[in-house]
Design a protein around this motif. Sequence first.
Motif, PDB file in Angstrom:
ATOM      1  N   GLU A  13      25.679  37.648  60.951  1.00 28.81           N
ATOM      2  CA  GLU A  13      26.799  36.820  61.388  1.00 28.81           C
ATOM      3  C   GLU A  13      27.977  36.835  60.425  1.00 28.81           C
ATOM      4  OE1 GLU A  13      25.216  32.967  62.355  1.00 28.81           O
ATOM      5  OE2 GLU A  13      23.950  33.802  63.929  1.00 28.81           O
ATOM      6  N   GLU A  14      27.743  37.205  59.194  1.00 27.11           N
ATOM      7  CA  GLU A  14      28.809  37.261  58.197  1.00 27.11           C
ATOM      8  C   GLU A  14      29.796  38.369  58.557  1.00 27.11           C
ATOM      9  OE1 GLU A  14      31.294  36.416  55.689  1.00 27.11           O
ATOM     10  OE2 GLU A  14      29.481  35.262  55.336  1.00 27.11           O
ATOM     11  N   SER A  15      31.106  38.093  58.425  1.00 27.91           N
ATOM     12  CA  SER A  15      32.107  39.093  58.782  1.00 27.91           C
ATOM     13  C   SER A  15      32.720  39.785  57.567  1.00 27.91           C
ATOM     14  CB  SER A  15      33.213  38.456  59.621  1.00 27.91           C
ATOM     15  OG  SER A  15      33.863  37.450  58.875  1.00 27.91           O
ATOM     16  N   LYS A  16      32.370  39.333  56.362  1.00 29.33           N
ATOM     17  CA  LYS A  16      32.961  39.914  55.156  1.00 29.33           C
ATOM     18  C   LYS A  16      31.890  40.633  54.331  1.00 29.33           C
ATOM     19  CE  LYS A  16      36.376  36.261  54.820  1.00 29.33           C
ATOM     20  NZ  LYS A  16      36.808  35.098  54.052  1.00 29.33           N
ATOM     21  N   VAL A 111      26.569  51.089  55.061  1.00 28.26           N
ATOM     22  CA  VAL A 111      27.697  50.709  55.908  1.00 28.26           C
ATOM     23  C   VAL A 111      27.475  49.288  56.386  1.00 28.26           C
ATOM     24  CG1 VAL A 111      29.018  51.236  57.978  1.00 28.26           C
ATOM     25  CG2 VAL A 111      27.938  53.092  56.694  1.00 28.26           C
ATOM     26  N   PHE A 112      28.475  48.459  56.191  1.00 28.72           N
ATOM     27  CA  PHE A 112      28.451  47.103  56.739  1.00 28.72           C
ATOM     28  C   PHE A 112      29.348  47.118  57.966  1.00 28.72           C
ATOM     29  CE2 PHE A 112      30.354  42.937  57.322  1.00 28.72           C
ATOM     30  CZ  PHE A 112      29.224  42.134  57.345  1.00 28.72           C
ATOM     31  N   SER A 117      32.623  45.320  64.780  1.00 30.33           N
ATOM     32  CA  SER A 117      32.304  46.737  64.534  1.00 30.33           C
ATOM     33  C   SER A 117      33.240  47.417  63.547  1.00 30.33           C
ATOM     34  CB  SER A 117      32.226  47.533  65.835  1.00 30.33           C
ATOM     35  OG  SER A 117      31.161  47.056  66.626  1.00 30.33           O
ATOM     36  N   ASN A 118      33.992  46.638  62.758  1.00 27.93           N
ATOM     37  CA  ASN A 118      34.747  47.230  61.668  1.00 27.93           C
ATOM     38  C   ASN A 118      33.754  47.610  60.581  1.00 27.93           C
ATOM     39  OD1 ASN A 118      37.413  46.690  62.768  1.00 27.93           O
ATOM     40  ND2 ASN A 118      36.936  44.549  62.382  1.00 27.93           N
ATOM     41  N   LYS A 119      33.933  48.801  60.007  1.00 30.53           N
ATOM     42  CA  LYS A 119      32.945  49.309  59.056  1.00 30.53           C
ATOM     43  C   LYS A 119      33.505  49.369  57.635  1.00 30.53           C
ATOM     44  CE  LYS A 119      30.436  51.971  62.487  1.00 30.53           C
ATOM     45  NZ  LYS A 119      31.087  51.466  63.663  1.00 30.53           N
TER      46      LYS A 119
END
Length: 124
Positions: A13-16, A111-112, A117-119
């Motif tokens: 759930e983390e976006s950073k 890859v995060f 879906s930003n990598k």
Amino acid sequence: ETHSHITILYGIEESKPSEVFPKLEIEPIKFKLTGLSLFQNEKYDVLKFSVDSPDLHRLNRQVREKIKYENKYPKYIPHLTCAYLNPGMGEKYTNLQCKIFGKELKSNVFVFADPMSNKTYKRL
């Protein structure tokens, strides 16, 4: 599959990535491709390489313990997706053999992918 990868944990759930990477002990991952198998559903036969790796299981446990996530997959099954096929078309490929099966491979790229879906790539 256009971007080959082995997922550590779906549904983070983390976006950073700056909030995720520091919480984990990330090291190069050793793994072996052990054969071809399928995930089947009504839309696809998902042809995948089966993966054997204590390193991947260790990292999956770390992420589950330290990072908030939500998914419906209680068991971690590491795999590398080859192709999405029409239903009923995958079985004929599961007996194929490859010279790389059973050989130890290593990855030092992580890859995060955020919820959009930003990598972000991290190399060790």
